[in-house]
Motif scaffolding. Structure first.
Motif, PDB file in Angstrom:
ATOM      1  N   ASP A  42      -4.123   4.292  12.099  1.00  0.00           N
ATOM      2  CA  ASP A  42      -5.120   5.160  12.746  1.00  0.00           C
ATOM      3  C   ASP A  42      -5.258   6.470  11.976  1.00  0.00           C
ATOM      4  O   ASP A  42      -6.373   6.945  11.733  1.00  0.00           O
ATOM      5  CB  ASP A  42      -4.734   5.439  14.204  1.00  0.00           C
ATOM      6  N   ALA A  43      -4.119   7.057  11.584  1.00  0.00           N
ATOM      7  CA  ALA A  43      -4.149   8.294  10.797  1.00  0.00           C
ATOM      8  C   ALA A  43      -4.817   8.056   9.445  1.00  0.00           C
ATOM      9  O   ALA A  43      -5.585   8.894   8.966  1.00  0.00           O
ATOM     10  CB  ALA A  43      -2.731   8.831  10.610  1.00  0.00           C
ATOM     11  N   ALA A  44      -4.552   6.899   8.850  1.00  0.00           N
ATOM     12  CA  ALA A  44      -5.169   6.558   7.568  1.00  0.00           C
ATOM     13  C   ALA A  44      -6.685   6.439   7.715  1.00  0.00           C
ATOM     14  O   ALA A  44      -7.437   6.948   6.875  1.00  0.00           O
ATOM     15  CB  ALA A  44      -4.583   5.253   7.029  1.00  0.00           C
ATOM     16  N   ASP A  45      -7.121   5.777   8.770  1.00  0.00           N
ATOM     17  CA  ASP A  45      -8.562   5.615   8.995  1.00  0.00           C
ATOM     18  C   ASP A  45      -9.251   6.969   9.146  1.00  0.00           C
ATOM     19  O   ASP A  45     -10.318   7.200   8.565  1.00  0.00           O
ATOM     20  CB  ASP A  45      -8.821   4.746  10.233  1.00  0.00           C
ATOM     21  N   LEU A  46      -8.634   7.868   9.912  1.00  0.00           N
ATOM     22  CA  LEU A  46      -9.209   9.208  10.096  1.00  0.00           C
ATOM     23  C   LEU A  46      -9.247   9.977   8.773  1.00  0.00           C
ATOM     24  O   LEU A  46     -10.256  10.605   8.441  1.00  0.00           O
ATOM     25  CB  LEU A  46      -8.409  10.001  11.128  1.00  0.00           C
ATOM     26  N   ALA A  47      -8.161   9.925   8.033  1.00  0.00           N
ATOM     27  CA  ALA A  47      -8.090  10.643   6.758  1.00  0.00           C
ATOM     28  C   ALA A  47      -9.100  10.094   5.760  1.00  0.00           C
ATOM     29  O   ALA A  47      -9.776  10.865   5.075  1.00  0.00           O
ATOM     30  CB  ALA A  47      -6.681  10.557   6.181  1.00  0.00           C
ATOM     31  N   LEU A  48      -9.205   8.782   5.683  1.00  0.00           N
ATOM     32  CA  LEU A  48     -10.158   8.185   4.742  1.00  0.00           C
ATOM     33  C   LEU A  48     -11.591   8.503   5.150  1.00  0.00           C
ATOM     34  O   LEU A  48     -12.435   8.750   4.288  1.00  0.00           O
ATOM     35  CB  LEU A  48      -9.935   6.675   4.636  1.00  0.00           C
ATOM     36  N   ALA A  49     -11.868   8.497   6.441  1.00  0.00           N
ATOM     37  CA  ALA A  49     -13.217   8.864   6.898  1.00  0.00           C
ATOM     38  C   ALA A  49     -13.524  10.299   6.515  1.00  0.00           C
ATOM     39  O   ALA A  49     -14.635  10.606   6.053  1.00  0.00           O
ATOM     40  CB  ALA A  49     -13.332   8.669   8.406  1.00  0.00           C
ATOM     41  N   ASP A  50     -12.555  11.194   6.680  1.00  0.00           N
ATOM     42  CA  ASP A  50     -12.750  12.610   6.287  1.00  0.00           C
ATOM     43  C   ASP A  50     -12.976  12.746   4.793  1.00  0.00           C
ATOM     44  O   ASP A  50     -13.812  13.518   4.357  1.00  0.00           O
ATOM     45  CB  ASP A  50     -11.530  13.453   6.698  1.00  0.00           C
TER      46      ASP A  50
ATOM     47  N   PHE B 107      -6.495  -1.850  -1.789  1.00  0.00           N
ATOM     48  CA  PHE B 107      -5.903  -1.742  -0.456  1.00  0.00           C
ATOM     49  C   PHE B 107      -5.572  -0.279  -0.149  1.00  0.00           C
ATOM     50  O   PHE B 107      -4.480   0.057   0.317  1.00  0.00           O
ATOM     51  CB  PHE B 107      -4.670  -2.641  -0.328  1.00  0.00           C
ATOM     52  N   SER B 108      -6.552   0.589  -0.354  1.00  0.00           N
ATOM     53  CA  SER B 108      -6.361   2.029  -0.155  1.00  0.00           C
ATOM     54  C   SER B 108      -5.919   2.362   1.268  1.00  0.00           C
ATOM     55  O   SER B 108      -5.098   3.254   1.472  1.00  0.00           O
ATOM     56  CB  SER B 108      -7.644   2.789  -0.483  1.00  0.00           C
ATOM     57  N   ARG B 109      -6.448   1.652   2.228  1.00  0.00           N
ATOM     58  CA  ARG B 109      -6.065   1.913   3.620  1.00  0.00           C
ATOM     59  C   ARG B 109      -4.561   1.707   3.815  1.00  0.00           C
ATOM     60  O   ARG B 109      -3.895   2.494   4.481  1.00  0.00           O
ATOM     61  CB  ARG B 109      -6.858   0.999   4.555  1.00  0.00           C
ATOM     62  N   ASP B 110      -4.030   0.653   3.219  1.00  0.00           N
ATOM     63  CA  ASP B 110      -2.598   0.383   3.318  1.00  0.00           C
ATOM     64  C   ASP B 110      -1.779   1.468   2.615  1.00  0.00           C
ATOM     65  O   ASP B 110      -0.713   1.855   3.093  1.00  0.00           O
ATOM     66  CB  ASP B 110      -2.253  -0.979   2.716  1.00  0.00           C
ATOM     67  N   VAL B 111      -2.269   1.943   1.484  1.00  0.00           N
ATOM     68  CA  VAL B 111      -1.557   2.992   0.744  1.00  0.00           C
ATOM     69  C   VAL B 111      -1.520   4.277   1.566  1.00  0.00           C
ATOM     70  O   VAL B 111      -0.481   4.936   1.664  1.00  0.00           O
ATOM     71  CB  VAL B 111      -2.190   3.230  -0.643  1.00  0.00           C
ATOM     72  N   VAL B 112      -2.634   4.631   2.169  1.00  0.00           N
ATOM     73  CA  VAL B 112      -2.672   5.851   2.987  1.00  0.00           C
ATOM     74  C   VAL B 112      -1.803   5.674   4.231  1.00  0.00           C
ATOM     75  O   VAL B 112      -1.060   6.588   4.617  1.00  0.00           O
ATOM     76  CB  VAL B 112      -4.126   6.234   3.345  1.00  0.00           C
ATOM     77  N   ALA B 113      -1.831   4.505   4.846  1.00  0.00           N
ATOM     78  CA  ALA B 113      -0.948   4.241   5.994  1.00  0.00           C
ATOM     79  C   ALA B 113       0.517   4.319   5.555  1.00  0.00           C
ATOM     80  O   ALA B 113       1.361   4.840   6.301  1.00  0.00           O
ATOM     81  CB  ALA B 113      -1.259   2.886   6.608  1.00  0.00           C
ATOM     82  N   ALA B 114       0.824   3.836   4.366  1.00  0.00           N
ATOM     83  CA  ALA B 114       2.193   3.931   3.832  1.00  0.00           C
ATOM     84  C   ALA B 114       2.592   5.391   3.657  1.00  0.00           C
ATOM     85  O   ALA B 114       3.747   5.758   3.919  1.00  0.00           O
ATOM     86  CB  ALA B 114       2.295   3.187   2.507  1.00  0.00           C
ATOM     87  N   PHE B 115       1.648   6.228   3.230  1.00  0.00           N
ATOM     88  CA  PHE B 115       1.904   7.667   3.108  1.00  0.00           C
ATOM     89  C   PHE B 115       2.311   8.246   4.462  1.00  0.00           C
ATOM     90  O   PHE B 115       3.301   8.963   4.582  1.00  0.00           O
ATOM     91  CB  PHE B 115       0.657   8.368   2.556  1.00  0.00           C
ATOM     92  N   TYR B 116       1.549   7.902   5.499  1.00  0.00           N
ATOM     93  CA  TYR B 116       1.870   8.411   6.834  1.00  0.00           C
ATOM     94  C   TYR B 116       3.182   7.829   7.362  1.00  0.00           C
ATOM     95  O   TYR B 116       3.952   8.522   8.026  1.00  0.00           O
ATOM     96  CB  TYR B 116       0.716   8.168   7.805  1.00  0.00           C
TER      97      TYR B 116
ATOM     98  N   ASN C  38       7.392  -4.640   5.212  1.00  0.00           N
ATOM     99  CA  ASN C  38       6.448  -5.297   6.114  1.00  0.00           C
ATOM    100  C   ASN C  38       6.872  -5.112   7.580  1.00  0.00           C
ATOM    101  O   ASN C  38       7.988  -5.357   7.950  1.00  0.00           O
ATOM    102  CB  ASN C  38       6.381  -6.793   5.776  1.00  0.00           C
ATOM    103  N   GLY C  39       5.946  -4.643   8.376  1.00  0.00           N
ATOM    104  CA  GLY C  39       6.201  -4.461   9.798  1.00  0.00           C
ATOM    105  C   GLY C  39       6.588  -3.051  10.200  1.00  0.00           C
ATOM    106  O   GLY C  39       6.606  -2.735  11.384  1.00  0.00           O
ATOM    107  N   HIS C  40       6.910  -2.194   9.242  1.00  0.00           N
ATOM    108  CA  HIS C  40       7.298  -0.829   9.585  1.00  0.00           C
ATOM    109  C   HIS C  40       6.113   0.128   9.633  1.00  0.00           C
ATOM    110  O   HIS C  40       6.231   1.215  10.191  1.00  0.00           O
ATOM    111  CB  HIS C  40       8.354  -0.305   8.604  1.00  0.00           C
ATOM    112  N   ILE C  41       5.002  -0.260   9.042  1.00  0.00           N
ATOM    113  CA  ILE C  41       3.804   0.571   9.144  1.00  0.00           C
ATOM    114  C   ILE C  41       3.159   0.244  10.490  1.00  0.00           C
ATOM    115  O   ILE C  41       2.766  -0.888  10.747  1.00  0.00           O
ATOM    116  CB  ILE C  41       2.831   0.335   7.977  1.00  0.00           C
ATOM    117  N   LYS C  42       3.096   1.242  11.331  1.00  0.00           N
ATOM    118  CA  LYS C  42       2.638   1.068  12.716  1.00  0.00           C
ATOM    119  C   LYS C  42       1.133   1.331  12.845  1.00  0.00           C
ATOM    120  O   LYS C  42       0.506   1.895  11.956  1.00  0.00           O
ATOM    121  CB  LYS C  42       3.406   2.025  13.637  1.00  0.00           C
TER     122      LYS C  42
END
Length: 126
Positions: free
Chosen positions: A113-121, A42-51, A104-108
């Motif tokens: 969106d920031a996670a998706d961009l960062a992972l794509a980069d 669940f890397s996307r969730d981890v990166v979103a958690a970072f943001y 749960n619910g605090h990751i917006k």
């Protein structure tokens, strides 16, 4: 890894502790994530958690829990050495999964969106 240990790891701490953890996470998150990305399902969730954790609009307690979990993730010394590939990340995964359930619910959407961009980069850079 038992629930008590995970509960101890995820204590949000005071503002000074959170600031120290944030500095550590900011410094070590991406190098660690780059090594773990294929092993954390669940890397996307981890990166979103970072943001989310670095977003000043996130409630202090939520930031503290996430910074504690991400701090555990980026530390080289933990219950199971990360150099053991997937097995080494199982304790990190347990801590991160618990943290994500607690907040749960605090990751917006903006964090995702920031996670998706960062992972794509990151994928394009490889």
């Amino acid at each position: 890894m038992d629930d008590v240990k995970i509960g101890e790891i995820l204590l949000p701490g005071d503002e000074a502790k959170q600031e120290r953890q944030e500095k550590t996470v900011l410094k070590k998150f991406w190098p660690t994530m780059k090594k773990a990305i294929r092993h954390v399902p669940f890397s996307r969730d981890v990166v979103a958690a970072f943001y989310c954790a670095t977003d000043r609009n996130t409630p202090l307690r939520v930031r503290g829990i996430l910074l504690a979990a991400l701090g555990y993730f980026v530390m080289p010394i933990d219950a199971i050495p990360d150099m053991l590939a997937f097995v080494g990340f199982t304790d990190d995964i347990a801590v991160l999964t618990t943290a994500l359930a607690l907040i749960n619910g605090h990751i917006k959407d903006a964090h995702y969106d920031a996670a998706d961009l960062a992972l794509a980069d990151k994928v394009e850079a490889e």
